[in-house]
Design a protein around this motif. Structure first.
Motif, PDB file in Angstrom:
ATOM      1  N   ARG A  40       0.839  -1.192   0.000  1.00 18.72           N
ATOM      2  CA  ARG A  40       0.000   0.000   0.000  1.00 18.72           C
ATOM      3  C   ARG A  40       0.873   1.240   0.000  1.00 18.72           C
ATOM      4  O   ARG A  40       2.042   1.194   0.410  1.00 18.72           O
ATOM      5  CB  ARG A  40      -0.954   0.032   1.197  1.00 18.72           C
ATOM      6  CG  ARG A  40      -0.282   0.236   2.541  1.00 18.72           C
ATOM      7  CD  ARG A  40      -1.310   0.129   3.664  1.00 18.72           C
ATOM      8  NE  ARG A  40      -0.680   0.249   4.983  1.00 18.72           N
ATOM      9  CZ  ARG A  40      -1.311   0.002   6.120  1.00 18.72           C
ATOM     10  NH1 ARG A  40      -2.594  -0.385   6.112  1.00 18.72           N
ATOM     11  NH2 ARG A  40      -0.678   0.136   7.264  1.00 18.72           N
ATOM     12  N   GLY A  42       0.152   5.347   0.930  1.00 21.89           N
ATOM     13  CA  GLY A  42      -0.693   6.462   1.305  1.00 21.89           C
ATOM     14  C   GLY A  42      -0.110   7.777   0.834  1.00 21.89           C
ATOM     15  O   GLY A  42       1.048   7.825   0.402  1.00 21.89           O
ATOM     16  N   SER A  93      -5.302   4.149   2.021  1.00 20.53           N
ATOM     17  CA  SER A  93      -4.184   4.073   1.078  1.00 20.53           C
ATOM     18  C   SER A  93      -4.698   3.559  -0.257  1.00 20.53           C
ATOM     19  O   SER A  93      -5.840   3.112  -0.370  1.00 20.53           O
ATOM     20  CB  SER A  93      -3.119   3.082   1.564  1.00 20.53           C
ATOM     21  OG  SER A  93      -2.295   3.612   2.554  1.00 20.53           O
TER      22      SER A  93
END
Length: 124
Positions: A40, A42, A93
């Motif tokens: 992920r 963000g 995210s």
């Protein structure tokens, strides 16, 4: 042409759950010979490795998601999943799946292929 297509992202309340899926196609070698992982990224953050389901069956997780996220795979469907429970605002995210030929672990993943990402939003 290799494609990794994620699905299942969305917005859920804090404490909720989501299940992400990633279907692979066009891989040059047998799907089962690939380690499949989830990452992920963000806003303003580096891409973070979350979970790896390695060739051979070993599963490893990042400490940040251990106990809340579960990775699984169905090699008959060329698909890897990420079950995410007890989601928190900091889990917001874009989530990516990735494939790496051979064995690897979550700490060492250096994927050969990436999906396009699916967005997960947990409002504060």
């Amino acid at each position: 042409q290799v494609r990794l297509v994620e699905s299942g992202g969305g917005s859920v309340q804090s404490g909720g759950s989501l299940r992400l899926s990633c279907e692979a196609s066009g891989l040059p070698k047998i799907y089962g010979d690939y380690s499949m992982g989830w990452f992920r990224q963000g806003p303003g953050n580096k891409r973070e490795a979350l979970a790896d389901f390695a060739y051979g069956g070993e599963i490893t997780y990042a400490e940040s998601v251990k106990g809340r996220f579960t990775i699984s795979r169905d090699d008959a469907k060329n698909t890897v999943y990420l079950q995410m429970n007890n989601l928190k605002p900091e889990d917001t995210s874009v989530y990516y799946c990735a494939a790496e030929w051979g064995w690897t672990s979550v700490e060492n993943m250096s994927p050969d292929y990436w999906g396009q990402g699916t967005r997960v939003t947990i409002p504060s």
